[in-house]
Design an enzyme around this catalytic site. Structure first.
Site, PDB file in Angstrom:
ATOM      1  N   ASP A  65     -27.016  14.057  30.753  1.00 16.74           N
ATOM      2  CA  ASP A  65     -27.280  13.336  32.005  1.00 16.74           C
ATOM      3  C   ASP A  65     -26.278  13.632  33.110  1.00 16.74           C
ATOM      4  O   ASP A  65     -26.429  13.121  34.229  1.00 16.74           O
ATOM      5  CB  ASP A  65     -27.339  11.826  31.735  1.00 16.74           C
ATOM      6  CG  ASP A  65     -28.594  11.447  30.971  1.00 16.74           C
ATOM      7  OD1 ASP A  65     -29.659  11.992  31.304  1.00 16.74           O
ATOM      8  OD2 ASP A  65     -28.503  10.629  30.041  1.00 16.74           O
ATOM      9  N   ASP A 103     -36.677  15.591  30.273  1.00 13.51           N
ATOM     10  CA  ASP A 103     -35.876  15.129  31.411  1.00 13.51           C
ATOM     11  C   ASP A 103     -34.758  16.112  31.771  1.00 13.51           C
ATOM     12  O   ASP A 103     -34.292  16.177  32.900  1.00 13.51           O
ATOM     13  CB  ASP A 103     -35.229  13.765  31.105  1.00 13.51           C
ATOM     14  CG  ASP A 103     -36.079  12.824  30.279  1.00 13.51           C
ATOM     15  OD1 ASP A 103     -36.934  13.308  29.516  1.00 13.51           O
ATOM     16  OD2 ASP A 103     -35.872  11.612  30.376  1.00 13.51           O
TER      17      ASP A 103
HETATM   18  N1  GLY Z   1     -34.060  10.111  31.590  1.00 10.75           N
HETATM   19  C1  GLY Z   1     -34.449   8.912  31.017  1.00 10.75           C
HETATM   20  C2  GLY Z   1     -35.673   8.340  31.598  1.00 10.75           C
HETATM   21  O1  GLY Z   1     -36.381   8.977  32.349  1.00 10.75           O
HETATM   22  O2  GLY Z   1     -35.957   7.200  31.281  1.00 10.75           O
END
Ligand code: GLY
Length: 401
Positions: free
Chosen positions: A120, A179
């Site tokens: 992230d 993601d």
């Molecule tokens: N990256 C985590 C979500 O989209 O919830």
């Protein structure tokens, strides 16, 4: 997140698609400046309410509540709030917003100096330091991004060809979630702004491997793919936040659309553009009439299932960019008009207004874990604001009506 979106001289005339659907009549007039003012007022209210404790960053407001739940810099969403403040600075040019944005950007500094907890880092550091650098040219912001890009790259496994997403999560191998496509933007940026050139190669390889392994025959994305970290072979594809392993989780598909559009922008390689068109098609064709997805396209309780405004905002922003790369005039118009319809729908029916200080309501964070259902969530606000900033930059909205 790119704030260098090119003007593309868009002209919108025809509004009827091959399937006979006409959208123009559904689109209410969108005054971008009025909506940016709405965002500014809500952002100012949020800013005033945050405890001045050197750590609290807004994340979400549960349905029916008025107040933000806060997180600290370690949370995966920590970059969106400073990013939102940078957007407000960009659109107002008022220094007080840069001061506020800098304050919350600095909260994230430890992330730029420690080893990677997970993938992230791109969401966190590029939306804060990265956006801040592009608006202020501050050397220390750039250095923070370059350091963090190197940190993110430590998660790359060359045998697999992707960055690991969740080192802490035991799926029995090297896991990569869809993601993660979003975090590649920081690697591309770093490689073009004084960072190691290998970051570019890592980002391209990750995108290629994801393209190969992360999609079903209909081009909907799996959420998590698990690889053997020694042989690099794909072991399985599962979901974490979707309805089922084979379902189309709305935000996952939105990350994919945005991510592959961005990878095309950064590489100019047409295979990524062709792929972005394919994964967009399945999403657009399965949307409900108002173009705001249910949290999962296969949720068994549709139409009672919760919506996900965040997926709509992410996709709308991506479509605005994808349209600028699209030569086929009919397809280009479809993207432009559907993006406009999504943004006007979010504006007309999803804004928080008097309910709370967020910008939008009705997003779904983690339905299987019963987390943040029908909530205001900071990343929905970030991408909604990005849509408005992009529209303001593109300056074609006036021509639309
Ligand atoms: N990256 C985590 C979500 O989209 O919830």
């Amino acid at each position: 997140m790119n704030i260098r979106l090119q003007l593309s001289g868009l002209l919108l005339l025809a509004v009827t698609y091959t399937n006979g659907q006409t959208l123009k009549k559904d689109i209410v007039k969108l005054d971008v400046l009025t909506q940016l003012e709405y965002c500014k007022v809500h952002t100012a209210n949020s800013l005033a309410a945050i405890p001045n404790d050197g750590k609290s960053i807004p994340r979400s407001v549960p349905a029916g509540n008025k107040d933000w739940n806060y997180v600290d810099y370690k949370d995966w969403t920590s970059g969106f709030w400073p990013g939102q403040l940078w957007f407000i600075y960009e659109t107002t040019n008022d220094k007080k917003w840069a001061v506020a944005a800098d304050k919350y950007t600095q909260y994230l500094l430890p992330l730029t100096k420690t080893k990677a907890a997970d993938h992230d880092l791109g969401f966190q550091v590029f939306n804060s330091f990265g956006v801040g650098y592009q608006l202020t040219g501050k050397k220390e912001y750039k250095e923070a991004v370059l350091r963090t890009a190197d940190t993110l790259a430590t998660l790359f496994n060359p045998k697999v060809g992707t960055l690991q997403s969740w080192p802490h999560n035991d799926y029995g191998g090297h896991n990569t979630i869809i993601d993660n496509m979003m975090n590649l933007e920081m690697l591309f940026w770093a490689s073009k702004h004084g960072g190691d050139k290998k970051l570019y190669k890592i980002a391209v390889k990750h995108a290629e491997t994801t393209m190969q392994n992360h999609f079903k025959p209909d081009y909907s994305a799996y959420h998590v793919v698990v690889y053997d970290s020694v042989t690099g072979k794909k072991i399985k594809a599962v979901t974490a936040q979707g309805y089922s392993d084979e379902s189309m989780w709305a935000r996952g598909q939105a990350w994919a659309i945005y991510g592959f559009t961005m990878v095309y922008r950064e590489t100019g390689d047409r295979k990524f553009l062709d792929f972005a068109h394919k994964i967009t098609r399945v999403y657009l064709d399965r949307l409900p009439a108002d173009l705001i997805p249910y949290w999962d396209f296969n949720a068994p309780d549709i139409p009672a299932a919760p919506r996900d405004a965040s997926a709509a905002a992410i996709t709308a922003s991506a479509l605005l960019e994808l349209a600028t790369f699209t030569r086929d005039r009919t397809l280009k118009r479809e993207y432009e008009e559907k993006a406009m319809k999504m943004i006007t729908e979010l504006t007309a029916h999803y804004q928080s207004r008097y309910a709370n200080n967020a910008l939008l309501m009705h997003s779904t964070g983690h339905k299987p874990a019963n987390g943040e259902i029908d909530s205001s969530i900071i990343y929905a606000d970030y991408y909604y604001l990005e849509c408005l900033v992009r529209l303001e930059k593109l300056r074609w909205v006036k021509r639309f009506f």
